[in-house]
Design an enzyme around this catalytic site. Structure first.
Site, short mmCIF file in Angstrom:
data_model
loop_
_atom_site.label_atom_id
_atom_site.label_comp_id
_atom_site.label_asym_id
_atom_site.label_seq_id
_atom_site.Cartn_x
_atom_site.Cartn_y
_atom_site.Cartn_z
N ASN A 1 0.80 -1.22 0.00
CA ASN A 1 0.00 0.00 0.00
C ASN A 1 0.84 1.27 0.00
OD1 ASN A 1 0.44 -1.36 2.61
ND2 ASN A 1 -0.39 0.53 3.48
N CYS B 1 -2.19 4.31 8.86
CA CYS B 1 -2.27 3.59 10.13
C CYS B 1 -1.08 3.90 11.03
CB CYS B 1 -2.31 2.09 9.88
SG CYS B 1 -3.41 1.65 8.56
N1 PMP Z 1 -3.57 -4.34 4.86
C1 PMP Z 1 -3.23 -3.36 4.02
C2 PMP Z 1 -2.30 -3.66 2.90
C3 PMP Z 1 -3.76 -2.07 4.17
O1 PMP Z 1 -3.41 -1.09 3.34
C4 PMP Z 1 -4.65 -1.82 5.24
C5 PMP Z 1 -5.20 -0.43 5.46
N2 PMP Z 1 -6.03 -0.01 4.42
C6 PMP Z 1 -4.99 -2.89 6.09
C7 PMP Z 1 -4.42 -4.12 5.87
C8 PMP Z 1 -5.90 -2.70 7.26
O2 PMP Z 1 -7.16 -2.28 6.86
P1 PMP Z 1 -8.25 -1.84 7.95
O3 PMP Z 1 -7.63 -0.73 8.73
O4 PMP Z 1 -9.42 -1.41 7.11
O5 PMP Z 1 -8.56 -3.02 8.78
#
Ligand code: PMP
Length: 388
Positions: free
Chosen positions: A155, A328
């Protein structure tokens, strides 16, 4: 604030729900409000919606059957279920888990948690483009390695991994391959059978679906247990009353993604490549991630001598939203572990800017984005004590 005069370039952090998805799913918030576990009609209508969604998601990733899809509330939860659920269920076969150095924290932290409880947790390195070192992977995997977790695409830097090669290596000596496909699903085709994937994480809100739904594909025969005991929904693997609106929406979002992915990705690749071509003309600017094997919607950079947070805030004042690393981990001032893993020094990693494209973007926006990026970098460099 609405997105009228802004150019939104942070689809990896949040996406609006597709209006077609909302129109499809909204009745599950009102008239079709039943609990899928209830035996009367209103309940069974909700159950049908969940099952229909399961089919649509299975089709997006070419799963063997719709029974392989377990609904959760998020990608984070799917990653936890995949890693902890498989590690605990197969404890008698070994107590090792492995992840790449650039996994999302929702993969790394469950593995660290296992480590605290006596498992061995190893990380496999990546090269300067973020591609997993396959030779090192071969050496690290052994018969005790129960879960190996490698993301389909990253990401923060957009790099796509050679998943089918990785699957072969994992299955030669180890047990199960878990793939976090949160960033990749809906952007590039995924075929869990052809790729040899055992467990795959998907997120609704990364497909233009509602927040509050995720899914975990579990290949038939993979042994896994729940990590959250309760009422036994989702084949006993994920208890809790289903979020029918989000689940139904996720399925519809998956159906639309499957149908439109090819055209939409080709459209985004043109915008992505133009952005990369123009932004890397700025002095001391570099593309991060793989130059070719990268997500169609992903353009990520680093600029020497300045801070990503300042770039983000300056761009935002002028109506363009970009990211710096992962949303995050943006609460910490630590440089991104992904950028450190690809070999950047701390001060280099601090100057990152990530653009993730989506439905609202078009090629006519590129000159404005490039002009603002250039002006922002120049302005910040004039103020930076680090500038040569
Ligand atoms: N895995 C990846 C590759 C992410 O980019 C993300 C955040 N979009 C997540 C896991 C976790 O997603 P979420 O915060 O919606 O649980």
């Amino acid at each position: 604030m609405v997105l009228m005069d802004t150019i939104y370039l942070d689809h990896a952090s949040a996406m609006p729900i597709d209006s077609r998805v909302f129109d499809f799913a909204k009745k599950y918030l009102t008239d079709y409000f039943g609990n899928p576990s209830s035996l009367y009609n209103i309940g069974q209508d909700a159950k049908e919606a969940v099952d229909e969604s399961r089919k649509k998601i299975a089709e997006l990733i070419n799963a063997e059957t719709d029974k392989t899809i377990i609904f959760t509330a998020s990608a984070t939860e799917s990653n936890n279920l995949a890693i902890r659920g498989t590690a605990y269920r197969n404890i008698k076969d070994g107590k090792e888990v492995l992840a790449s150095a650039i996994e999302h924290i929702s993969v790394i932290n469950p593995m660290k948690d296992l480590q605290k409880n006596g498992w061995i947790f190893n990380t496999v390195l990546v090269d300067k483009y973020g591609v997993v070192d396959l030779e090192q992977l071969k050496k690290m995997i052994n018969k005790n390695t129960i879960v190996t977790s490698i993301m389909y695409a990253n990401n923060e830097i957009g790099t796509i991994q050679p998943i089918s090669e990785i699957a072969k290596i994992v299955h030669e000596k180890g047990h199960f391959l878990h793939v976090d496909a949160t960033a990749a699903a809906g952007r590039i085709p995924i075929d869990v059978q052809k790729d040899g994937i055992d467990l795959l994480t998907l997120s609704s809100n990364d497909l233009y679906g509602p927040r509050g739904a995720g899914a975990l594909y579990v290949k038939p025969g993979v042994k896994i247990q729940s990590v959250m005991p309760g009422g036994g929904q989702e084949r006993g693997l994920r208890s809790g009353t289903e979020n029918v609106f989000a689940i139904a929406g996720m399925g519809e979002a998956a159906r639309i993604a499957k149908k439109e992915m090819k055209d939409e990705s080709n459209r985004l690749i043109k915008i992505r490549d133009k952005l990369i071509q123009e932004i890397t003309k700025i002095d001391d600017s570099y593309l991060t991630g793989h130059p070719k094997n990268r997500l169609p919607n992903h353009a990520s950079f680093r600029f020497s001598y300045i801070e990503g947070e300042s770039i983000l805030l300056n761009m935002d004042i002028h109506g363009i939203q970009v990211a710096t690393g992962s949303a995050c981990s943006s609460k910490t001032l630590e440089p991104s572990h992904v950028l450190i893993a690809i070999g950047l020094k701390h001060e280099e990693a601090h100057g990152s800017m990530v653009m993730t494209l989506g439905q609202s973007n078009n090629i006519d926006q590129v000159p404005k984005i490039v002009k603002l990026a250039k002006e922002t970098v120049e302005r910040l460099r004039k103020l930076s004590p680090l500038t040569k």
